[in-house]
Design a protein around this motif. Sequence first.
Motif, short mmCIF file in Angstrom:
data_model
loop_
_atom_site.label_atom_id
_atom_site.label_comp_id
_atom_site.label_asym_id
_atom_site.label_seq_id
_atom_site.Cartn_x
_atom_site.Cartn_y
_atom_site.Cartn_z
N GLU A 19 7.01 3.73 -2.30
CA GLU A 19 7.96 2.70 -2.74
C GLU A 19 7.54 2.05 -4.05
OE1 GLU A 19 10.69 -0.10 -0.09
OE2 GLU A 19 8.61 -0.79 -0.13
N SER A 20 6.22 1.86 -4.26
CA SER A 20 5.73 1.24 -5.49
C SER A 20 4.35 1.77 -5.80
CB SER A 20 5.70 -0.28 -5.38
OG SER A 20 4.78 -0.70 -4.40
N TYR A 21 3.97 1.70 -7.07
CA TYR A 21 2.66 2.22 -7.48
C TYR A 21 1.54 1.29 -7.05
CZ TYR A 21 -1.26 3.44 -10.48
OH TYR A 21 -2.51 3.77 -10.94
N LEU A 22 1.68 -0.01 -7.33
CA LEU A 22 0.62 -0.96 -7.00
C LEU A 22 0.76 -1.43 -5.55
CD1 LEU A 22 0.60 -3.14 -10.24
CD2 LEU A 22 -1.12 -1.46 -9.53
N PRO A 23 -0.36 -1.63 -4.87
CA PRO A 23 -0.30 -2.14 -3.49
C PRO A 23 0.06 -3.61 -3.46
CG PRO A 23 -2.58 -2.01 -4.21
CD PRO A 23 -1.75 -1.40 -5.32
N VAL A 24 0.58 -4.04 -2.33
CA VAL A 24 0.81 -5.46 -2.08
C VAL A 24 -0.40 -5.98 -1.32
CG1 VAL A 24 2.26 -7.16 -0.91
CG2 VAL A 24 3.31 -5.17 -2.02
N ASN A 25 -1.07 -6.98 -1.86
CA ASN A 25 -2.30 -7.49 -1.26
C ASN A 25 -2.04 -8.76 -0.46
OD1 ASN A 25 -3.66 -5.42 -2.55
ND2 ASN A 25 -4.26 -6.67 -4.29
N GLY A 26 -2.74 -8.88 0.65
CA GLY A 26 -2.64 -10.07 1.48
C GLY A 26 -3.96 -10.33 2.19
N LEU A 27 -4.06 -11.45 2.89
CA LEU A 27 -5.27 -11.83 3.60
C LEU A 27 -5.12 -11.51 5.09
CD1 LEU A 27 -6.15 -15.27 1.96
CD2 LEU A 27 -7.27 -13.07 1.57
N GLN A 78 -12.12 -13.89 6.39
CA GLN A 78 -10.92 -13.20 5.96
C GLN A 78 -11.28 -12.04 5.04
OE1 GLN A 78 -8.74 -16.50 4.16
NE2 GLN A 78 -7.35 -16.55 5.92
N ARG A 79 -10.40 -11.08 4.98
CA ARG A 79 -10.58 -9.98 4.05
C ARG A 79 -9.25 -9.71 3.36
NH1 ARG A 79 -9.47 -4.65 6.40
NH2 ARG A 79 -8.48 -4.92 8.44
N VAL A 80 -9.32 -9.13 2.18
CA VAL A 80 -8.12 -8.81 1.41
C VAL A 80 -7.67 -7.40 1.78
CG1 VAL A 80 -7.10 -8.61 -0.87
CG2 VAL A 80 -8.92 -10.27 -0.47
N VAL A 81 -6.44 -7.29 2.23
CA VAL A 81 -5.89 -6.01 2.67
C VAL A 81 -4.78 -5.58 1.71
CG1 VAL A 81 -4.65 -4.79 4.51
CG2 VAL A 81 -6.45 -6.44 5.07
N GLY A 82 -4.89 -4.36 1.19
CA GLY A 82 -3.84 -3.79 0.36
C GLY A 82 -2.90 -2.96 1.21
N GLU A 83 -1.63 -2.97 0.85
CA GLU A 83 -0.64 -2.22 1.62
C GLU A 83 0.24 -1.39 0.69
OE1 GLU A 83 1.67 -3.85 5.17
OE2 GLU A 83 3.25 -3.79 3.63
#
Length: 274
Positions: free
Chosen positions: A216-224, A233-238
């Motif tokens: 769907e997109s080149y860059l991941p969507v990052n969240g905690l 907490q850790r940063v998770v890319g999707e």
Amino acid sequence: MQEAIGSRVGWLQSPKRRTFMAAFIFLAYLHPLVVRGEAGFRAGLYFSQTSPLTDEQETAVLEDLRQWTGFVEIQPDENGRIVLGDRTGISGGSATARSLILGAMDGADSYTVEGGYRSPEVAFARIQARSDYVNQKAAPGLTRHCWSIQLDFHDYQELRGQAEAISAFDPGLNLLHELAHAVLRLRDSTSQADPLGDCERFINRIRREMGVPERESYLPVNGLAVTPAGTGQRVVGELTFVRIGPDKRIKKFRLTFDVLNVFAVAVVGRRPLV
């Protein structure tokens, strides 16, 4: 250390800075070292002998390439050059993928596939121009490019998600993505106005021909996300992949990974390529 990690992730989260980094990486491989003469130059696609993949990794990449291209006899020769064998021996695969790999194998440039493990400079895969070869006497006006494609197999171990998404993002397809940069001069997304980019749009054609979900997109969507022990907490890319069914319904498949383990290894300690 946590402040340094947070600062690094915050820097990556900025859309303008991510756009700058994507443009910088693309420009970096357009300005390689120029070497006169062609001593030792080998056109085609090779497995590296100085930064090799493990036997298991090499086998996995070859199996991926057979699946995506349909060339069932693809294998390395005694010098590490990846050859196709009987080019009429095709089983399934994508016509777009076949066209791309033929462009690399039959072209004037050289491509070397290198192995890596927890490289601070590589997220899943990367291509770089190592040098240009110019032989004004034998081939005036012809410049041959020598490219290095690095695959970091540790990053693929970080992937979590549905099997359909994992199959649409394997090392072999990412190798084809990097080849598309060099062979076709396609660029990744550098703008929020085009979240996919020309290169990944081309790779989606391969996915479509193979019936797997499209990115769907080149860059991941990052969240905690909270750590399993609940202590931090850790940063998770999707990354999201989509498939449109015969009934026009859209089904989404997701991949997640620990951003710090993939993008910011340099913060917690550099690891050399192997």
